[in-house]
Design a protein around this motif. Structure first.
Motif, PDB file in Angstrom:
ATOM      1  N   LEU A   1      -2.043   3.704  -8.274  1.00 31.89           N
ATOM      2  CA  LEU A   1      -2.411   5.075  -8.648  1.00 31.89           C
ATOM      3  C   LEU A   1      -3.602   5.548  -7.832  1.00 31.89           C
ATOM      4  N   ASP A   2      -4.590   4.693  -7.650  1.00 40.97           N
ATOM      5  CA  ASP A   2      -5.740   5.057  -6.816  1.00 40.97           C
ATOM      6  C   ASP A   2      -5.305   5.318  -5.380  1.00 40.97           C
ATOM      7  N   GLN A   3      -4.395   4.503  -4.871  1.00 44.84           N
ATOM      8  CA  GLN A   3      -3.903   4.692  -3.498  1.00 44.84           C
ATOM      9  C   GLN A   3      -3.155   6.016  -3.364  1.00 44.84           C
ATOM     10  N   VAL A   4      -2.330   6.332  -4.360  1.00 45.93           N
ATOM     11  CA  VAL A   4      -1.587   7.598  -4.331  1.00 45.93           C
ATOM     12  C   VAL A   4      -2.548   8.783  -4.341  1.00 45.93           C
TER      13      VAL A   4
ATOM     14  N   PHE B   1       0.852  -1.199   0.000  1.00 50.45           N
ATOM     15  CA  PHE B   1       0.000   0.000   0.000  1.00 50.45           C
ATOM     16  C   PHE B   1       0.883   1.243   0.000  1.00 50.45           C
ATOM     17  N   VAL B   2       0.646   2.135  -0.957  1.00 48.18           N
ATOM     18  CA  VAL B   2       1.411   3.376  -1.062  1.00 48.18           C
ATOM     19  C   VAL B   2       0.659   4.458  -0.298  1.00 48.18           C
ATOM     20  N   ASN B   3       1.265   4.960   0.767  1.00 50.52           N
ATOM     21  CA  ASN B   3       0.595   5.914   1.647  1.00 50.52           C
ATOM     22  C   ASN B   3       1.329   7.254   1.637  1.00 50.52           C
ATOM     23  N   LEU B   4       0.855   8.189   0.840  1.00 51.72           N
ATOM     24  CA  LEU B   4       1.472   9.514   0.792  1.00 51.72           C
ATOM     25  C   LEU B   4       1.124  10.358   2.004  1.00 51.72           C
ATOM     26  N   ALA B   5       0.170   9.916   2.808  1.00 50.24           N
ATOM     27  CA  ALA B   5      -0.222  10.684   3.993  1.00 50.24           C
ATOM     28  C   ALA B   5       0.628  10.327   5.206  1.00 50.24           C
ATOM     29  N   HIS B   6       1.627   9.466   5.034  1.00 49.07           N
ATOM     30  CA  HIS B   6       2.408   9.015   6.183  1.00 49.07           C
ATOM     31  C   HIS B   6       3.182  10.167   6.818  1.00 49.07           C
TER      32      HIS B   6
END
Length: 297
Positions: free
Chosen positions: A84-87, A26-31
């Protein structure tokens, strides 16, 4: 010493991110923004209780609750979506959390006083002194690293984490509740990022922009260390922090051997941020999967 102190903070953030990325894919840009939330939680609870220790004891479980809430409300709906949706979703979450923080706490920076027990400095070499609180951050970060090592390598939960990072479909086929494992990993990763923000709050101002630059460096740490590797995150954090700190400090000094002081200072400030990415490029050229990453099959 400053590089070591910065490194353990980077590790606390990167450890959670590499677990989320390595196990959950899972790509989490909010980290990075969660690091900021930790600082604000610490400032709030210290102001309410008047005690650094009580503030930390209240902020940590609150951060865990924040992680569980985010996983339940947003993240679990994105597990089977594309990267892409996760980003896009987590970038939107980043903006929502940032604006929410501004609404709750305002845009003015907050400060957290250093606890009296850890105030002051101790002599290192000659007249050189180093702040006791920064030493406490180093000790806390190293203790957290040791604790994570024991959990990941010597407990049943750690066994499931390692197995999930290797082949989560097989783990699910063996009867393990993957949803519960993902929930635990995400909440724990959030708490680690918030903990880093809590520890740094007394030496930096707590503001809404503190999570942006740290996220980029955290991704660099994860890539250098290898996705899913706690050991790689630790070594990568120390390498990145040391290169970043030493480059910013000694780069302009070394350039004075070639340029005049004004030019050396300007060129040094320009080149220093590039050193971390040069380091990443060199390591990826030699080891495309990172220092301790799994080779693609």
């Amino acid at each position: 010493m400053n590089g070591l102190q910065f490194g353990v903070l980077l590790f606390l953030i990167a450890a959670g991110l590499t677990l989320i990325f390595g196990i959950m894919d899972f790509v989490n840009l909010a980290h990075g923004v969660l690091y900021m939330v930790g600082g604000y939680l610490m400032a709030t609870f210290v102001a309410l209780t008047g005690s650094f220790t009580m503030g930390l004891l209240l902020a940590l479980p609150t951060a865990l609750v924040v992680g569980l809430a985010l996983e339940y409300l947003v993240i679990r709906k994105l597990y089977h979506r594309s990267h892409l949706d996760q980003v896009l979703a987590t970038f939107g979450l980043l903006m929502i959390i940032t604006e929410g923080v501004k609404i709750l706490w305002g845009s003015s920076p907050l400060s957290v006083p250093i606890p009296p027990l850890l105030d002051g400095a101790i002599p290192l070499i000659g007249q050189v002194k180093y702040p006791i609180y920064r030493l406490a951050i180093i000790a806390t970060g190293l203790a957290a690293a040791a604790g994570l090592y024991l959990i990941v390598n010597h407990t049943r939960i750690g066994m499931l984490l390692r197995a999930g990072a290797t082949n989560r479909n097989m783990v699910a086929a063996l009867g393990v509740n993957i949803s519960r494992l993902f929930r635990l990993v995400f909440a724990f990763g959030v708490m680690l990022a918030c903990f880093a923000g809590m520890m740094v709050a007394p030496i930096l101002s707590v503001d809404t922009g503190m999570g942006e630059s740290i996220l980029i460096l955290t991704f660099v740490v994860v890539v250098i260390g290898g996705i899913g590797s706690i050991r790689g995150a630790f070594l990568g954090a120390l390498l990145v922090a040391t290169v970043d700190t030493l480059g910013g400090t000694f780069g302009p000094i070394l350039l004075r051997m070639v340029f005049d002081p004004a030019t050396a200072s300007q060129v040094g400030r320009t080149l220093a941020p590039m050193l971390v990415y040069i380091l990443m490029a060199i390591i990826l050229f030699a080891k495309p999967a990172g220092l301790f990453g799994r080779k693609p099959v």
